[in-house]
Write a protein that holds these residues in place. Sequence first.
Motif, PDB file in Angstrom:
ATOM      1  N   VAL A 115       0.825  -1.211   0.000  1.00  0.00           N
ATOM      2  CA  VAL A 115       0.000   0.000   0.000  1.00  0.00           C
ATOM      3  C   VAL A 115       0.856   1.256   0.000  1.00  0.00           C
ATOM      4  O   VAL A 115       0.414   2.315  -0.461  1.00  0.00           O
ATOM      5  CB  VAL A 115      -0.968   0.006   1.207  1.00  0.00           C
ATOM      6  CG1 VAL A 115      -1.973  -1.129   1.095  1.00  0.00           C
ATOM      7  CG2 VAL A 115      -0.216  -0.052   2.523  1.00  0.00           C
ATOM      8  N   SER A 116       2.078   1.174   0.490  1.00  0.00           N
ATOM      9  CA  SER A 116       2.960   2.340   0.508  1.00  0.00           C
ATOM     10  C   SER A 116       3.463   2.719  -0.874  1.00  0.00           C
ATOM     11  O   SER A 116       4.018   3.804  -1.066  1.00  0.00           O
ATOM     12  CB  SER A 116       4.157   2.080   1.424  1.00  0.00           C
ATOM     13  OG  SER A 116       4.893   0.946   0.990  1.00  0.00           O
TER      14      SER A 116
ATOM     15  N   THR B 249      -1.271   5.189  -4.587  1.00  0.00           N
ATOM     16  CA  THR B 249      -2.710   5.193  -4.343  1.00  0.00           C
ATOM     17  C   THR B 249      -3.429   4.122  -5.140  1.00  0.00           C
ATOM     18  O   THR B 249      -4.223   3.355  -4.585  1.00  0.00           O
ATOM     19  CB  THR B 249      -3.292   6.581  -4.694  1.00  0.00           C
ATOM     20  OG1 THR B 249      -2.611   7.581  -3.934  1.00  0.00           O
ATOM     21  CG2 THR B 249      -4.773   6.633  -4.366  1.00  0.00           C
TER      22      THR B 249
ATOM     23  N   THR C 213       4.996  10.880   4.614  1.00  0.00           N
ATOM     24  CA  THR C 213       5.138   9.588   5.272  1.00  0.00           C
ATOM     25  C   THR C 213       5.907   9.747   6.572  1.00  0.00           C
ATOM     26  O   THR C 213       6.809  10.592   6.682  1.00  0.00           O
ATOM     27  CB  THR C 213       5.865   8.563   4.387  1.00  0.00           C
ATOM     28  OG1 THR C 213       7.189   9.028   4.094  1.00  0.00           O
ATOM     29  CG2 THR C 213       5.109   8.323   3.103  1.00  0.00           C
TER      30      THR C 213
ATOM     31  N   SER D 272      -6.035  10.072   0.187  1.00  0.00           N
ATOM     32  CA  SER D 272      -5.874   8.735   0.768  1.00  0.00           C
ATOM     33  C   SER D 272      -4.932   8.757   1.956  1.00  0.00           C
ATOM     34  O   SER D 272      -4.139   9.695   2.139  1.00  0.00           O
ATOM     35  CB  SER D 272      -5.367   7.751  -0.292  1.00  0.00           C
ATOM     36  OG  SER D 272      -4.046   8.055  -0.689  1.00  0.00           O
TER      37      SER D 272
ATOM     38  N   PHE E 255      -2.668   5.672   4.493  1.00  0.00           N
ATOM     39  CA  PHE E 255      -2.324   4.254   4.632  1.00  0.00           C
ATOM     40  C   PHE E 255      -1.523   4.014   5.901  1.00  0.00           C
ATOM     41  O   PHE E 255      -0.903   4.935   6.475  1.00  0.00           O
ATOM     42  CB  PHE E 255      -1.532   3.758   3.416  1.00  0.00           C
ATOM     43  CG  PHE E 255      -0.096   4.241   3.361  1.00  0.00           C
ATOM     44  CD1 PHE E 255       0.925   3.549   4.000  1.00  0.00           C
ATOM     45  CD2 PHE E 255       0.242   5.382   2.646  1.00  0.00           C
ATOM     46  CE1 PHE E 255       2.249   3.990   3.951  1.00  0.00           C
ATOM     47  CE2 PHE E 255       1.552   5.833   2.579  1.00  0.00           C
ATOM     48  CZ  PHE E 255       2.555   5.133   3.239  1.00  0.00           C
TER      49      PHE E 255
ATOM     50  N   GLN F 296       1.191   0.770   7.242  1.00  0.00           N
ATOM     51  CA  GLN F 296       1.878  -0.454   6.840  1.00  0.00           C
ATOM     52  C   GLN F 296       2.772  -0.936   7.968  1.00  0.00           C
ATOM     53  O   GLN F 296       3.459  -0.138   8.614  1.00  0.00           O
ATOM     54  CB  GLN F 296       2.702  -0.189   5.573  1.00  0.00           C
ATOM     55  CG  GLN F 296       3.397  -1.410   4.998  1.00  0.00           C
ATOM     56  CD  GLN F 296       4.003  -1.104   3.647  1.00  0.00           C
ATOM     57  OE1 GLN F 296       3.301  -0.958   2.639  1.00  0.00           O
ATOM     58  NE2 GLN F 296       5.327  -0.991   3.603  1.00  0.00           N
TER      59      GLN F 296
ATOM     60  N   ARG G  88      -4.983   0.787   3.006  1.00  0.00           N
ATOM     61  CA  ARG G  88      -5.075   2.144   2.478  1.00  0.00           C
ATOM     62  C   ARG G  88      -6.546   2.473   2.212  1.00  0.00           C
ATOM     63  O   ARG G  88      -7.254   1.705   1.559  1.00  0.00           O
ATOM     64  CB  ARG G  88      -4.270   2.301   1.191  1.00  0.00           C
ATOM     65  CG  ARG G  88      -4.366   3.707   0.588  1.00  0.00           C
ATOM     66  CD  ARG G  88      -3.642   3.810  -0.745  1.00  0.00           C
ATOM     67  NE  ARG G  88      -2.201   3.916  -0.616  1.00  0.00           N
ATOM     68  CZ  ARG G  88      -1.530   5.047  -0.509  1.00  0.00           C
ATOM     69  NH1 ARG G  88      -2.180   6.206  -0.476  1.00  0.00           N
ATOM     70  NH2 ARG G  88      -0.217   5.047  -0.420  1.00  0.00           N
TER      71      ARG G  88
ATOM     72  N   LYS H 271      -9.071   5.258   0.432  1.00  0.00           N
ATOM     73  CA  LYS H 271      -8.986   6.231  -0.652  1.00  0.00           C
ATOM     74  C   LYS H 271     -10.365   6.847  -0.891  1.00  0.00           C
ATOM     75  O   LYS H 271     -11.369   6.138  -0.919  1.00  0.00           O
ATOM     76  CB  LYS H 271      -8.508   5.546  -1.937  1.00  0.00           C
ATOM     77  CG  LYS H 271      -7.198   4.803  -1.766  1.00  0.00           C
ATOM     78  CD  LYS H 271      -6.807   4.065  -3.016  1.00  0.00           C
ATOM     79  CE  LYS H 271      -7.636   2.815  -3.221  1.00  0.00           C
ATOM     80  NZ  LYS H 271      -7.155   1.997  -4.359  1.00  0.00           N
TER      81      LYS H 271
ATOM     82  N   ASP I 244      -7.921  -0.648   0.146  1.00  0.00           N
ATOM     83  CA  ASP I 244      -6.927  -1.647  -0.253  1.00  0.00           C
ATOM     84  C   ASP I 244      -6.417  -2.375   0.978  1.00  0.00           C
ATOM     85  O   ASP I 244      -6.118  -1.744   2.012  1.00  0.00           O
ATOM     86  CB  ASP I 244      -5.740  -0.984  -0.956  1.00  0.00           C
ATOM     87  CG  ASP I 244      -6.099  -0.430  -2.326  1.00  0.00           C
ATOM     88  OD1 ASP I 244      -7.234  -0.649  -2.771  1.00  0.00           O
ATOM     89  OD2 ASP I 244      -5.226   0.215  -2.942  1.00  0.00           O
TER      90      ASP I 244
ATOM     91  N   LYS J 266      -7.861  -4.941  -3.733  1.00  0.00           N
ATOM     92  CA  LYS J 266      -7.565  -3.567  -4.122  1.00  0.00           C
ATOM     93  C   LYS J 266      -8.714  -2.990  -4.954  1.00  0.00           C
ATOM     94  O   LYS J 266      -9.421  -3.726  -5.653  1.00  0.00           O
ATOM     95  CB  LYS J 266      -6.264  -3.494  -4.922  1.00  0.00           C
ATOM     96  CG  LYS J 266      -5.025  -3.825  -4.103  1.00  0.00           C
ATOM     97  CD  LYS J 266      -3.757  -3.532  -4.869  1.00  0.00           C
ATOM     98  CE  LYS J 266      -2.531  -3.757  -3.994  1.00  0.00           C
ATOM     99  NZ  LYS J 266      -1.276  -3.397  -4.683  1.00  0.00           N
TER     100      LYS J 266
END
Length: 685
Positions: free
Chosen positions: A129-130, A133, A315, A358, A360, A362, A377, A379, A419, A441
């Motif tokens: 997911v990182s 999008t 991030t 979005s 996320f 992880q 994630r 979105k 996702d 996804k």
Amino acid sequence: MALRLSFLTLSIGTALLTLPFAQAQEAAFEIIEVHGAHQGSYTSVTPEAQAPVSDISGLLTQLPGTAVNGNGPLTGIAQYRGLFGDRVNTQVNGVSLAGAGPNAMDTPLSYASLINSERIEMHRGIAPVSAGTNTVGGSIKVIESQASFNDTQGRIAAQYQGNGGQSHLGAKVNVGGKNHALLVYGDLMHGDEDMKSGDDLRLSPTGYDKQIIGGQYRLNLSDKGLDDESIAIGYQHLETTEAGTPALPMDIDFIRTDRVKLEGEHRLDTWDLNWHLAFSDARHGMDNFSERQKPESANARYNNAESQSYDMALTLGRDAWLFGLDSQLSEHNSLITDPTKPMFRVDNFNKVQDDTYSAFAQWQQDIDQWHWQLGARVKHYRTDADEVSHSMAGAMPAIKVLMDRYNQADRTQAQTGLDLVINGRYRVNEELTWILGLARKQDSASYQQRYLWIPMQSTGGLADGRTYVGKMDLDLETAYQLELGADFNRQGLSISPRVFLHRIDDYIQGVKSTDPAVIMAANMMGSQDPMEFANVDAQLLGMDINASYEITDQWQLDLLASYVSGERRDIDDNLYRIAPPKVNLGLNFREGNWSARIEGVMVAAQDKVSESQSEQASAGYGLVNLVLAYDRQNWLVKAGVNNLFDIDYEDHLGGYNRVFNADLTPGQRMPGTGMNAWLTGEYRF
């Protein structure tokens, strides 16, 4: 001469050659990279390791499972395991910025500088997911050089390809001290002639003229004399003129794009913070008369398109955790005119907003012999558009019906997707690791698929010769993905096979329109059997493998093979523009400063084609490529020949000829290029 190869032949060949053959140092192979505390599995390929390309998308053929939908020499669309276009997350220098062309003439990869690109990096298998999008179709990133501290160096590179008279001259220089660093670069690219096929037919028009200039300034914020905290600003200007796209109804008159990126990396106690804000202003003109001869019965058309887009990301990572927020915001406009009739005006797209927000999270951790990576994630998609107009609506009732229907509709759409990804690696011993991937996804429709209101071919580069209309309320595509594989290494032998299955609910593709107004409007404009975008069900399955074997210190062998099958699940049909089965075999030699490579490329016939989109089958073929290089400390010279035996073949992903009064007939599948001798050199200082 066309060499026909069945998939059975390729399968047997692959089975026999997998054990002894391998991939050499110059080809792509899976690597494990560690960024802080977060680890990822990638395959990558560098421009210097391959034959010269006019567009960096050409390097994708050296990565497992990838292919290129080519509508012209500068318009390569990335395909991964049968999925292409917006489904493949494609980033250049860490950002996803929208192009101006409604038919993807300025694809994401076309914005990559040849001289400043260090490598193309791909998350092999199910992208975490990182990675981005929208990653239903995987994630491909162009890694560019960055301004670096305490380093002063430069590079000048040049190349020439005989087929098409293609040339490139590029240069970049980095000047960096303890606290400041500056990088500047530039590319000049020309295609002076039309390329030719193996039967000496001109592929017209395939000339081009393209320039890129850019740079980056970086300021060191670290009080410890390190380079782990900094802020940077970069700028790029791209200009393309007089570039042919024979598989599309128009050619490129100009593309002028300015891009700016502000970014930073910081250390907050035990957390790593990275962020960027990027902006793009793209202008694009295209027509059907400057580079090709227009039929007397056809009207002249000029399309002025533009887009403005923002890409923002942040991030925050520590140990096993990585969190992120990002957003992509874009506006698209496209106006069609007739230079011979000043009153003619059509809003192709009018202030189309295409926004995504979005977030996320992880997590990854080693547990006994397992390495697990889990991510989620969320979105949110928002799209909208202004009203449209057509100068012929008063004289053509069907066009007025479509225009009024569009203008009176609620054009605002909002959807939320989710996702979920699990990737696992089980280390059996030092030689063998098993691979497992599972994902759910979702992806949203492109702005063309939603807001194309009148039958046209502005379809994001499908290049099937059909006219389409969009549907505003398309559902999100939902993909359920499975991957199984292994990495095996023993005494110079490396084998990395993968098998995959993707079941996609609400897959978006064209179906035959039954709307009387759409059919009537298309017929009045000379188009039969118009299509409309709709949600269907699909499935893709296949395999890809790469391998390497060191025979001696001087001799090495490599293998790269892939197969994918794409089908509709709601009817008995195949998906459109799926890459045919392919095997690359290479023998490499290296001694001192000298290196050489002979490569065989075998591509099977593709008869699993989309009847819904009138896709033509293509024959199989085989090619031989040669490379010889001499590399000293500060300079490199390479020479080679692609398609050594001048084989004439059909490129299944090359679309169909749309040019009249040319060597190819209209509607004929585009051939691949014939024999191409080339020479490259570079000087490093």
